[in-house]
Write a protein that holds these residues in place. Structure first.
Motif, PDB file in Angstrom:
ATOM      1  N   LEU A 183       0.825  -1.204   0.000  1.00  0.00           N
ATOM      2  CA  LEU A 183       0.000   0.000   0.000  1.00  0.00           C
ATOM      3  C   LEU A 183       0.861   1.255   0.000  1.00  0.00           C
ATOM      4  N   ILE A 184       1.887   1.263   0.816  1.00  0.00           N
ATOM      5  CA  ILE A 184       2.713   2.469   0.924  1.00  0.00           C
ATOM      6  C   ILE A 184       3.628   2.641  -0.288  1.00  0.00           C
ATOM      7  N   GLN A 235       1.402   2.230  -4.120  1.00  0.00           N
ATOM      8  CA  GLN A 235       0.318   3.162  -4.420  1.00  0.00           C
ATOM      9  C   GLN A 235       0.741   4.625  -4.440  1.00  0.00           C
ATOM     10  N   VAL A 236       1.981   4.905  -4.085  1.00  0.00           N
ATOM     11  CA  VAL A 236       2.471   6.271  -4.242  1.00  0.00           C
ATOM     12  C   VAL A 236       2.411   6.657  -5.721  1.00  0.00           C
TER      13      VAL A 236
END
Lengths: 110, 406
Positions: free
Chosen positions: A52-53, A56-57
């Motif tokens: 996610l970190i 998804q940036v």
């Protein structure tokens, strides 16, 4: 009272839904759009928070879910491509966690 | 989403701040919670979504957006603006453009640098024609073995009438100086980090000054939609969409070949006559993708549909090639055993697709395999087996459409 409150919430939700997906053109020379919210459909699993970190940036999670079922080697190659070719800043340790998550949840697991 | 563009490109290029990063990370975490909820839509092959100025399209990805056209829109000779596919490469896509400040800059090896307003671009001679816009990776999901990338079906294409100024006219106003070899094109979209390569494409000078290459500002007679490249985009008819840079804002004339990522590394095909290699193998030498291969597609009846016994059906489809008109389309209703020639529809020019029609009356119940094969005016046609390359490009195999007659 409760019913009225529910009714108003429904009207509110409908209004928000109508607002999305519509172009807003404030003047003839300024054109603005509002993109709809994005959804994340990733499976729960070990390493999800790193995905996610780090992923998804740059892009939404559907870039992952769209792909064919890859082998672990293929997913590892994809993660390495993101780092070496597309300039993602992911540590070696996190890259391994992410590759493991992807092959476990979106691949053949090995 | 994070980048509102106001014509001052600096605000975007350097605009990914720490706060934005935290906002994104926070958003992701919040949405991850939502993502863990069961959803009836998950797992279904196609999810339709509505984006600004667009009708419901098939969602491939949401950021940056990749949206595919449902095939039934190809029954129309011209693809409606709201149904045309969307494909962006990097997440900082323009969502707001102020024409008061927006300028198209022309620089590099030129006599005079230009900064043109949209009104000034519209003062050049106005040129309009219909041309197929097709993503290099259209139909990538049919590759066997599968390849990574946008998993498009056949809907990453459309037949659109483009209106704009000739790139050649704009370049000659700037004055191309001797020693120029390439011209590069940059759009308003920008990367989320400086380490991520910005989407810049290039063409050889000789290609860039061809008559038919446009800086387009209208699609089907109306201003470009934001997601299709407002306010101007490149139109390189006959070539794949990767060169049709959207939200164009900077053109540079170069004295040496452009070496940016999106030309030097991405969008390359094997340097072999078919642009293909044995499935699953790595090519030796590669070259940038350019002209489109010849294709045809059966649109009606749809694949896996059914039709009543004895009822006359008009099989309808489309055909196009990379800048050469379609000479003929042959159709088979028995899986390729026998073929007949289709009637071609109205010719909208060598860059457009042409509709074709083939009458059919199925006299026995069963499953029929319909096929179509197009040939262009220089003899280029379609293979019966899918040609393979690791990028998932150039797909143009003769497709099979299964129809049940009962």
């Amino acid at each position: 009272m409760k019913k009225i409150a529910i009714l108003f919430s429904i009207i509110g939700v409908i209004a928000i839904c109508l607002a999305y997906g519509r172009a807003e053109v404030s003047t003839e020379t300024i054109k603005t759009i509002t993109l709809p919210p994005e959804r994340v459909d990733l499976k729960q699993g070990k390493g999800l928070e790193k995905v996610l970190i780090n992923c998804q940036v740059c892009h939404s999670a559907d870039y992952i879910t769209m792909q064919p079922i890859f082998s672990k080697a293929q997913w590892t190659a994809e993660v390495n491509k993101m780092i070496r070719v597309y300039g993602a800043r992911i540590s070696e340790e996190n890259a391994k966690i992410i590759s493991d998550y992807l092959s476990e949840n979106y691949g053949r697991g090995q | 989403m994070l980048c509102k563009h106001d014509g001052k490109e600096d605000s975007m290029k350097d605009g990914f701040t720490r706060r934005d990063f935290l906002k994104t990370a926070g958003m992701a975490t919040a949405m991850a919670a939502l993502g863990s909820l069961p959803s009836p839509v998950l797992g279904s092959e196609m999810r339709l979504v509505k984006y600004p100025e667009k009708t419901e399209l098939i969602l491939l990805t949401s950021r940056p957006p990749q949206l595919e056209t449902p095939l039934h829109y190809f029954k129309e000779a011209i693809t409606p603006n709201e149904a045309l596919f969307v494909r962006w490469h990097i997440s900082g896509i323009p969502t707001s453009v102020d024409l008061n400040t927006w300028r198209l800059k022309i620089g590099g090896n030129v006599d005079r640098m230009l900064e043109l307003t949209l009104d000034e671009i519209k003062k050049f001679e106005k040129v309009a024609y219909t041309a197929v816009l097709q993503c290099s990776g259209n139909s990538r999901r049919f590759f066997d073995p599968r390849v990574p990338g946008g998993q498009w079906g056949d809907g990453a294409m459309g037949n659109v009438t483009w209106t704009g100024a000739r790139l050649k006219d704009i370049l000659s106003k700037a004055g191309i100086k001797p020693g120029s070899v390439q011209v590069s094109f940059d759009g308003l979209d920008g990367p989320p980090f400086p380490s991520v390569p910005d989407l810049v494409k290039s063409l050889p000078v000789d290609k860039a000054i061809e008559d038919d290459i446009l800086v387009a500002y209208e699609m089907n007679g109306t201003p470009l939609l934001m997601l299709n490249g407002f306010p101007t985009r490149m139109v390189v008819p006959g070539w794949y969409a990767t060169y049709w840079v959207k939200s164009l804002h900077e053109i540079n004339v170069l004295t040496r070949p452009f070496e940016g990522f999106w030309v030097k590394t991405a969008y390359r095909i094997p340097d072999t006559p078919c642009g293909c290699v044995p499935p699953g193998t790595a090519p030796g030498k590669t070259i940038p993708i350019s002209r489109m291969t010849t294709r045809s597609l059966i649109i009606d009846p749809a694949n896996r549909s059914s039709t009543p016994l004895n009822k006359p059906v008009e099989i309808m489809g489309i055909a196009f090639s990379g800048g050469y008109s379609i000479k003929d389309v042959i159709v088979s209703v028995d899986g390729g055993k026998t073929w007949g020639e289709a009637r071609l529809g109205r010719d909208m020019g060598r860059y457009a697709w042409i509709q074709w029609f083939f009458p059919w009356r199925p006299l026995k119940p069963g499953t029929y395999t319909l096929m179509a094969k197009a040939t262009n005016s220089i003899g280029e046609s379609q293979p019966f087996e899918g040609l393979w390359n690791p990028g998932g490009y150039l797909w143009n195999k003769v497709e099979k459409t299964e129809v049940v007659v009962k």
